[in-house]
Motif scaffolding. Structure first.
Motif, PDB file in Angstrom:
ATOM      1  N   ASP A   1      12.210  -1.508  77.675  1.00  0.00           N
ATOM      2  CA  ASP A   1      12.612  -2.081  78.973  1.00  0.00           C
ATOM      3  C   ASP A   1      14.117  -1.955  79.202  1.00  0.00           C
TER       4      ASP A   1
ATOM      5  N   CYS B   1       8.476  -1.263  84.251  1.00  0.00           N
ATOM      6  CA  CYS B   1       7.538  -2.319  84.655  1.00  0.00           C
ATOM      7  C   CYS B   1       7.055  -2.132  86.085  1.00  0.00           C
TER       8      CYS B   1
ATOM      9  N   CYS C   1       4.230  -6.613  81.199  1.00  0.00           N
ATOM     10  CA  CYS C   1       5.609  -6.766  81.670  1.00  0.00           C
ATOM     11  C   CYS C   1       5.788  -8.207  82.128  1.00  0.00           C
TER      12      CYS C   1
END
Length: 196
Positions: A153, A160, A195
């Motif tokens: 991420d 996401c 996510c």
């Protein structure tokens, strides 16, 4: 190996194995060998600023199973898998993977453009990254460390959004059978948990 020296990266994934009930028989299997699954994220290695190598999660729990079971293990009956899983569960060791078992390696020409994903040849990193880049090894270890979270991420800020829309990196949805890598790689290859 890079022109600046050795660089390493790792990711902890959780592998699980479930056995079908004994009443669910296929032939003489007595419930079959079971199914494996993985939870976690890809390995992210920053080779130089804004140039990354990703080892995707396109392998399965079977990769780890056979790496630790060893070359003498012969797939067979349900009890063979159960016995081997018990032995593997007691191991705290590492195994170097044979190149045929390497995960898919990719990079991005532009880290902010998902469609710029490109396959990396594990036997020739120099063709993608330049002179002095070489892959030494891919290893698997059994550990009790927690599953790695957030590394992917932090690098792929768009991931996401793609995951929530179920998009391939090309921006397309659903199964696509062409040979364009961005049409066949999705967010789940980088991160298969939810996510936030």
């Amino acid at each position: 190996m890079t022109p600046e020296g050795l660089k390493t990266a790792s990711s902890v994934t959780e592998g699980s194995w479930s056995m079908a009930p004994t009443w669910f028989k296929i032939g003489d299997s007595g419930g079959g060998p079971g199914l494996g699954s993985l939870r976690g994220e890809a390995v992210v290695l920053e080779l130089e600023p804004q140039r990354y190598l990703f080892a995707l999660q396109d392998y399965s729990a079977l990769t780890a199973f056979y790496a630790f079971a060893g070359p003498d293990f012969r797939a067979g009956m349900r009890q063979d898998y159960i016995a081997m899983l018990a032995r593997i569960g007691a191991i705290r060791d590492s195994r170097t993977l044979a190149p045929k078992h390497y995960p898919l390696l990719v990079t991005f020409d532009d880290i902010n453009n998902p469609a710029s994903v490109r396959r990396v040849d594990p036997g020739n990193l120099a063709s993608t990254f330049g002179h002095g880049y070489r892959l030494n090894a891919v290893t698997l270890s059994i550990t009790h460390e927690p599953v790695t979270e957030g590394r992917v991420d932090n690098v792929l800020g768009w991931l996401c959004d793609y995951k929530s829309k179920r998009l391939r990196l090309s921006g397309q949805t659903g199964p696509i059978g062409d040979r364009i890598l961005a049409n066949n790689v999705g967010s789940g290859d980088f991160k298969n948990d939810e996510c936030e």
